[in-house]
Scaffold this active site. Structure first.
Site, mmCIF file in Angstrom:
data_model
loop_
_atom_site.group_PDB
_atom_site.id
_atom_site.type_symbol
_atom_site.label_atom_id
_atom_site.label_comp_id
_atom_site.label_asym_id
_atom_site.label_seq_id
_atom_site.Cartn_x
_atom_site.Cartn_y
_atom_site.Cartn_z
ATOM 1 N N ASP A 13 0.863 -1.168 0.000
ATOM 2 C CA ASP A 13 0.000 0.000 0.000
ATOM 3 C C ASP A 13 0.906 1.226 0.000
ATOM 4 O O ASP A 13 2.095 1.140 0.328
ATOM 5 C CB ASP A 13 -0.882 -0.055 1.253
ATOM 6 C CG ASP A 13 -1.804 1.137 1.371
ATOM 7 O OD1 ASP A 13 -2.363 1.563 0.346
ATOM 8 O OD2 ASP A 13 -1.952 1.654 2.494
ATOM 9 N N ASP A 15 0.004 5.116 1.042
ATOM 10 C CA ASP A 15 -0.137 6.001 2.204
ATOM 11 C C ASP A 15 -0.201 5.191 3.493
ATOM 12 O O ASP A 15 -1.064 4.324 3.646
ATOM 13 C CB ASP A 15 -1.421 6.830 2.081
ATOM 14 C CG ASP A 15 -1.443 7.680 0.825
ATOM 15 O OD1 ASP A 15 -1.029 8.844 0.899
ATOM 16 O OD2 ASP A 15 -1.858 7.161 -0.236
ATOM 17 N N ASP A 171 -2.036 -0.871 5.816
ATOM 18 C CA ASP A 171 -2.301 -0.414 7.182
ATOM 19 C C ASP A 171 -3.779 -0.240 7.477
ATOM 20 O O ASP A 171 -4.145 0.419 8.447
ATOM 21 C CB ASP A 171 -1.554 0.899 7.465
ATOM 22 C CG ASP A 171 -2.128 2.065 6.681
ATOM 23 O OD1 ASP A 171 -2.457 1.883 5.496
ATOM 24 O OD2 ASP A 171 -2.235 3.164 7.264
#
Length: 221
Positions: A13, A15, A171
């Protein structure tokens, strides 16, 4: 353990996993709030919402919005963000060494993000990552976005690998859901933009990484 040894690629991922973009996104949100005559929000309040993109940030900044008002503010927010796209954004501490070790081991790495390509591509270019990533799948590359597994399956195909030979690191819970749907092992970036109410262990990933270097230990590199 044997499946871990068979891994050939790490998908990330963007960000809150690979890049610490929170400062620039918080600055864009606060510029928009100032435009609207509102006080800036403290960074600590904004950071946990960054992985939720424009919807999470605009709800934090302005509450529930009617669709028309949301689209107007979203357009203005993204314009602010694009102008300051890479002012403070950096790799999370230690991640350059992680990427170098992955490359040295003969593995490949790529990016699967819900961020639109018109933001993803210039950001990666500004940080010198565009040519290092073996594949980049943005939020508008396909008709589906995470938590749908299609972007991860597409990334595996771009790498000419079966999905089970890739591991995905993110996240947010949707990252784990997307990886599970794609048949990939999932890791959670515990150093990322998790909120106080998030319980990553309950998402049942293969592991929760406390720092980027933990990824190398998990891979056995």
């Amino acid at each position: 353990m044997s499946r871990r040894r068979d891994l050939a690629a790490v998908l990330l991922d963007l960000d809150g996993t690979l890049l610490d973009t929170a400062a620039d996104m918080a600055a864009a949100l606060n510029r928009l709030r100032l435009d609207e005559g509102l006080e800036p929000l403290p960074f600590a309040a904004v950071r946990p919402q960054v992985s939720h993109g424009s919807p999470g940030l605009l709800e934090l900044g302005f509450g529930r919005l009617e669709p028309g008002h949301y689209e107007v503010l979203r357009s203005r927010f993204l314009a602010h963000y694009r102008r300051g796209l890479a002012e403070q954004t950096r790799l999370f501490d230690g991640f350059d060494d992680v990427l170098t070790a992955i490359e040295a081991a003969g593995m490949r790495w790529g990016i699967v993000t819900n961020k639109p390509g018109w933001l993803t591509d210039p950001l990666l270019a500004a940080l010198g990552l565009a040519t290092r990533s073996s594949c980049t799948v943005s939020g508008d590359t396909l008709a589906e976005r995470k938590p749908h597994p299609l972007p991860l399956l597409y990334a595996a195909r771009c790498l000419s690998l079966p999905a089970e030979r890739c591991v995905y690191v993110g996240d947010a819970e949707r990252d784990v859901q997307a990886a599970r749907g794609a048949g990939m092992m999932a890791l959670v970036a515990g150093y990322g933009y998790l909120g106080a109410d998030d319980d990553p262990a309950s998402w049942q990933p293969a592991a929760v990484l406390e720092r980027p270097s933990d990824l190398l230990a998990w891979l056995g590199l």
